[in-house]
Design a protein around this motif. Structure first.
Motif, PDB file in Angstrom:
ATOM      1  N   ALA A 116       0.775  -1.382   0.034  1.00 58.09           N
ATOM      2  CA  ALA A 116      -0.006   0.149   0.156  1.00 58.09           C
ATOM      3  C   ALA A 116       0.884   1.177   0.095  1.00 58.09           C
ATOM      4  CB  ALA A 116      -0.908   0.097   1.132  1.00 58.09           C
ATOM      5  N   GLN A 117       1.722   1.085   0.725  1.00 56.56           N
ATOM      6  CA  GLN A 117       2.792   2.397   0.753  1.00 56.56           C
ATOM      7  C   GLN A 117       3.384   2.584  -0.620  1.00 56.56           C
ATOM      8  OE1 GLN A 117       5.482   1.966   4.029  1.00 56.56           O
ATOM      9  NE2 GLN A 117       3.929   2.257   5.566  1.00 56.56           N
ATOM     10  N   HIS A 118       3.878   1.426  -1.085  1.00 56.11           N
ATOM     11  CA  HIS A 118       4.492   1.669  -2.578  1.00 56.11           C
ATOM     12  C   HIS A 118       3.638   2.329  -3.746  1.00 56.11           C
ATOM     13  CE1 HIS A 118       6.883   0.453  -5.978  1.00 56.11           C
ATOM     14  NE2 HIS A 118       5.992   0.044  -6.564  1.00 56.11           N
ATOM     15  N   THR A 119       2.184   1.677  -3.681  1.00 57.44           N
ATOM     16  CA  THR A 119       0.965   2.229  -4.561  1.00 57.44           C
ATOM     17  C   THR A 119       0.482   3.748  -4.149  1.00 57.44           C
ATOM     18  OG1 THR A 119      -0.603   1.057  -3.514  1.00 57.44           O
ATOM     19  CG2 THR A 119       0.746  -0.080  -5.541  1.00 57.44           C
ATOM     20  N   GLY A 120       0.642   4.110  -2.809  1.00 57.43           N
ATOM     21  CA  GLY A 120       0.192   5.196  -2.471  1.00 57.43           C
ATOM     22  C   GLY A 120      -1.189   4.910  -1.845  1.00 57.43           C
ATOM     23  N   ALA A 121      -1.688   3.663  -1.607  1.00 55.97           N
ATOM     24  CA  ALA A 121      -3.192   3.358  -1.295  1.00 55.97           C
ATOM     25  C   ALA A 121      -3.152   3.758   0.302  1.00 55.97           C
ATOM     26  CB  ALA A 121      -3.545   2.127  -1.468  1.00 55.97           C
ATOM     27  N   THR A 122      -4.210   4.494   0.708  1.00 53.90           N
ATOM     28  CA  THR A 122      -4.515   4.447   2.165  1.00 53.90           C
ATOM     29  C   THR A 122      -5.679   3.483   2.462  1.00 53.90           C
ATOM     30  OG1 THR A 122      -3.798   6.786   2.346  1.00 53.90           O
ATOM     31  CG2 THR A 122      -5.531   5.806   3.824  1.00 53.90           C
ATOM     32  N   MET A 123      -5.195   2.509   3.382  1.00 52.67           N
ATOM     33  CA  MET A 123      -6.087   1.375   3.782  1.00 52.67           C
ATOM     34  C   MET A 123      -6.580   1.541   4.967  1.00 52.67           C
ATOM     35  SD  MET A 123      -4.184  -1.623   1.467  1.00 52.67           S
ATOM     36  CE  MET A 123      -5.780  -2.399   1.262  1.00 52.67           C
ATOM     37  N   ILE A 124      -7.809   1.482   5.291  1.00 55.44           N
ATOM     38  CA  ILE A 124      -8.316   1.608   6.633  1.00 55.44           C
ATOM     39  C   ILE A 124      -9.492   0.487   6.963  1.00 55.44           C
ATOM     40  CG2 ILE A 124      -9.635   3.159   8.285  1.00 55.44           C
ATOM     41  CD1 ILE A 124      -9.307   5.478   6.609  1.00 55.44           C
ATOM     42  N   PRO A 125      -8.920  -0.469   7.624  1.00 56.42           N
ATOM     43  CA  PRO A 125      -9.734  -1.747   8.112  1.00 56.42           C
ATOM     44  C   PRO A 125     -10.436  -1.349   9.209  1.00 56.42           C
ATOM     45  CG  PRO A 125      -7.486  -2.119   8.821  1.00 56.42           C
ATOM     46  CD  PRO A 125      -7.389  -0.627   8.281  1.00 56.42           C
ATOM     47  N   SER A 126     -11.842  -1.880   9.229  1.00 54.93           N
ATOM     48  CA  SER A 126     -12.839  -1.823  10.312  1.00 54.93           C
ATOM     49  C   SER A 126     -13.184  -0.424  10.697  1.00 54.93           C
ATOM     50  CB  SER A 126     -12.334  -2.328  11.550  1.00 54.93           C
ATOM     51  OG  SER A 126     -13.060  -2.537  12.536  1.00 54.93           O
ATOM     52  N   LEU A 127     -13.406   0.414   9.493  1.00 50.98           N
ATOM     53  CA  LEU A 127     -13.940   1.689   9.706  1.00 50.98           C
ATOM     54  C   LEU A 127     -15.559   1.552   9.650  1.00 50.98           C
ATOM     55  CD1 LEU A 127     -14.124   4.766  10.012  1.00 50.98           C
ATOM     56  CD2 LEU A 127     -13.605   5.041   7.786  1.00 50.98           C
ATOM     57  N   SER A 128     -16.087   0.873  10.740  1.00 52.20           N
ATOM     58  CA  SER A 128     -17.605   0.616  10.965  1.00 52.20           C
ATOM     59  C   SER A 128     -18.164   0.769  12.363  1.00 52.20           C
ATOM     60  CB  SER A 128     -17.865  -0.907  10.439  1.00 52.20           C
ATOM     61  OG  SER A 128     -19.039  -1.288  10.302  1.00 52.20           O
ATOM     62  N   PHE A 129     -19.150   0.026  12.676  1.00 50.08           N
ATOM     63  CA  PHE A 129     -19.647   0.501  14.045  1.00 50.08           C
ATOM     64  C   PHE A 129     -18.680  -0.479  14.887  1.00 50.08           C
ATOM     65  CE2 PHE A 129     -22.183  -1.094  17.692  1.00 50.08           C
ATOM     66  CZ  PHE A 129     -22.489   0.077  18.026  1.00 50.08           C
ATOM     67  N   ALA A 177       0.480  11.827   3.839  1.00 46.52           N
ATOM     68  CA  ALA A 177       1.218  12.144   2.913  1.00 46.52           C
ATOM     69  C   ALA A 177       1.945  10.850   2.315  1.00 46.52           C
ATOM     70  CB  ALA A 177       2.586  12.735   3.618  1.00 46.52           C
ATOM     71  N   LYS A 178       2.103   9.892   3.011  1.00 46.26           N
ATOM     72  CA  LYS A 178       2.396   8.341   2.901  1.00 46.26           C
ATOM     73  C   LYS A 178       1.193   7.520   3.075  1.00 46.26           C
ATOM     74  CE  LYS A 178       6.167   5.288   3.624  1.00 46.26           C
ATOM     75  NZ  LYS A 178       7.191   4.869   4.555  1.00 46.26           N
ATOM     76  N   GLY A 179       1.088   6.624   1.868  1.00 48.69           N
ATOM     77  CA  GLY A 179      -0.210   5.595   1.882  1.00 48.69           C
ATOM     78  C   GLY A 179       0.243   4.619   3.106  1.00 48.69           C
ATOM     79  N   GLY A 180      -0.409   3.608   3.107  1.00 47.72           N
ATOM     80  CA  GLY A 180      -0.314   2.363   3.920  1.00 47.72           C
ATOM     81  C   GLY A 180      -1.472   2.190   4.744  1.00 47.72           C
ATOM     82  N   VAL A 181      -1.727   0.979   5.471  1.00 46.38           N
ATOM     83  CA  VAL A 181      -2.702   0.525   6.416  1.00 46.38           C
ATOM     84  C   VAL A 181      -2.684   1.260   7.575  1.00 46.38           C
ATOM     85  CG1 VAL A 181      -3.820  -1.522   7.190  1.00 46.38           C
ATOM     86  CG2 VAL A 181      -2.287  -1.757   5.075  1.00 46.38           C
ATOM     87  N   LEU A 182      -3.624   1.890   7.858  1.00 45.60           N
ATOM     88  CA  LEU A 182      -3.783   2.611   9.158  1.00 45.60           C
ATOM     89  C   LEU A 182      -5.124   2.709   9.691  1.00 45.60           C
ATOM     90  CD1 LEU A 182      -2.424   5.920   7.328  1.00 45.60           C
ATOM     91  CD2 LEU A 182      -0.924   4.837   9.118  1.00 45.60           C
ATOM     92  N   SER A 183      -5.139   2.764  10.868  1.00 45.99           N
ATOM     93  CA  SER A 183      -6.513   2.838  11.675  1.00 45.99           C
ATOM     94  C   SER A 183      -7.327   4.125  11.407  1.00 45.99           C
ATOM     95  CB  SER A 183      -6.416   2.704  13.353  1.00 45.99           C
ATOM     96  OG  SER A 183      -6.118   4.024  13.751  1.00 45.99           O
ATOM     97  N   ALA A 184      -8.624   4.207  11.711  1.00 48.00           N
ATOM     98  CA  ALA A 184      -9.295   5.296  11.257  1.00 48.00           C
ATOM     99  C   ALA A 184      -8.692   6.682  11.856  1.00 48.00           C
ATOM    100  CB  ALA A 184     -10.766   4.933  11.755  1.00 48.00           C
ATOM    101  N   ALA A 185      -8.255   6.523  13.229  1.00 48.59           N
ATOM    102  CA  ALA A 185      -7.907   7.524  13.944  1.00 48.59           C
ATOM    103  C   ALA A 185      -6.488   8.132  13.585  1.00 48.59           C
ATOM    104  CB  ALA A 185      -7.954   7.370  15.601  1.00 48.59           C
ATOM    105  N   GLU A 186      -5.828   7.190  12.882  1.00 53.16           N
ATOM    106  CA  GLU A 186      -4.529   7.705  12.328  1.00 53.16           C
ATOM    107  C   GLU A 186      -4.605   8.683  11.278  1.00 53.16           C
ATOM    108  OE1 GLU A 186      -0.918   4.749  12.978  1.00 53.16           O
ATOM    109  OE2 GLU A 186      -2.788   3.566  12.362  1.00 53.16           O
ATOM    110  N   VAL A 187      -5.775   8.487  10.388  1.00 52.02           N
ATOM    111  CA  VAL A 187      -5.967   9.066   9.100  1.00 52.02           C
ATOM    112  C   VAL A 187      -7.035  10.532   9.235  1.00 52.02           C
ATOM    113  CG1 VAL A 187      -7.113   8.936   6.841  1.00 52.02           C
ATOM    114  CG2 VAL A 187      -6.014   6.826   7.859  1.00 52.02           C
TER     115      VAL A 187
END
Length: 337
Positions: free
Chosen positions: A118-131, A307-317
């Motif tokens: 994800a960091q290589h391609t610039g994708a921001t990925m947020i798992p579990s952004l739900s209830f 600025a940098k993509g990657g797998v992050l929690s909701a509160a990190e984004v």
């Protein structure tokens, strides 16, 4: 200027339909994706959207979906089965990604395996952004932000009237049987068998003290320590939630029946010298989760990304309290901090 496209995987399920309805109400261009071509075509005609048939065992179809969209919202559980192929396609294509997962092992897999792609391609990925998971992560950040010397962060869910979908029922059965549970104790992530216990959590009035199942295997043990310096993180759920009549026989109830939930999510951050607390209360946990993922997706599509993509929690984004206040303004719940 062409409007960014948001893809919904699992669009014909209960959560997917809530997400699609909200995006459509906001005039957002979308593509409806999943594994049932006939249902997708019918729903696409209803919304004036495009349908994309993408079975889980068809990497090319999943990659094509991710390459066509700015953001992909994954709504089709259980994520222990559906998560990896869809998330990997997004990471490889540089497509921002949000999912509704509650399974900690899926969330851990994304942090462990997809961080570098994800960091290589610039994708921001947020798992579990739900209830479950996402709201606890955001509320914990709003409550405990700036605190030091935190011994324990507790996220407590009081839920009544929950009616499980087919995917949620499969997930619940899996989590109940899980023996390699992920927890965060004594400042470290730990994986192994944990004996569930009964605890009492003092919710704010009018709920008051309630008997809880503790810990419950939710993602907060993975996400909260990423941005809050706590020695222990634990999630709890009211024991009464799974004792209610009909909760395990609710796969085919109407959307109106499924919407009749009441919930309180409370967070306590405890230090040697005291602590802080906050909570949110509302109705229809399914809609609250859908609104959270839609709000997150629209922000990502609009360029509100790290600025940098990657797998992050909701509160990190996203700034936690402003994000929660936005959801409050949309009628998802009421926030008390």
């Amino acid at each position: 200027m062409t409007q960014p496209l948001i893809a919904i995987y699992g669009a014909t399920g209960h959560t997917g339909r809530l997400v699609a309805a909200e995006l459509h109400a906001r005039g957002q261009a979308m593509v409806l994706a999943g594994r049932d071509p006939a249902a997708l075509e019918a729903m696409a005609a209803e919304y004036g959207a495009r349908a994309h048939h993408a079975p889980l065992d068809d990497p090319a179809a999943l990659r094509g979906l991710a390459e066509s969209a700015a953001v992909l919202i994954h709504c089709a559980g259980p994520f222990s089965i559906t998560g990896e192929p869809v998330a990997s396609a997004a990471a490889e294509a540089g497509c921002h990604y949000i999912d509704h997962a509650v399974e900690p092992h899926h969330v851990k897999h994304l942090f462990d395996a997809l961080q570098a792609p994800a960091q290589h391609t610039g994708a921001t990925m947020i798992p579990s952004l739900s209830f479950y998971g996402g709201l606890g992560d955001l509320l914990a950040a709003a409550v405990a932000g700036g605190m030091t010397g935190i011994d324990r962060v507790t996220v407590a869910y009081a839920v009544s009237g929950w009616r499980l979908t087919t995917g949620a029922l499969a997930t619940a059965r899996q989590l109940f049987a899980e023996t390699r549970r992920i927890g965060f104790t004594d400042g470290a992530l730990r994986v192994g068998y944990v004996e569930p216990r009964n605890a009492v959590f003092a919710f704010p009035p009018p709920l008051g003290p309630r008997t809880m199942i503790a810990p419950v295997p939710f993602p907060e043990a993975l996400t909260i320590p990423r941005h809050i310096p706590a020695r222990n993180v634990e999630a709890m759920l009211t024991a009464r939630t799974f004792e209610e009549e009909g909760v395990f026989e609710s796969e085919h109830v109407t959307p109106a029946t499924r919407a009749r939930t009441d919930f309180t999510v409370a967070v306590q951050a405890i230090t040697e010298h005291g602590g802080r607390a906050g909570h949110l209360t509302g109705h229809d946990l399914w809609r609250a989760g859908a609104l959270a993922s839609v709000e997150g997706a629209l922000r990502l599509a609009g360029g509100d990304v790290p600025a940098k993509g990657g797998v992050l929690s909701a509160a990190e984004v996203f700034p936690a309290e402003p994000f929660l206040r936005t959801l409050e303004g949309l009628g998802a719940f009421t926030v008390t901090l």
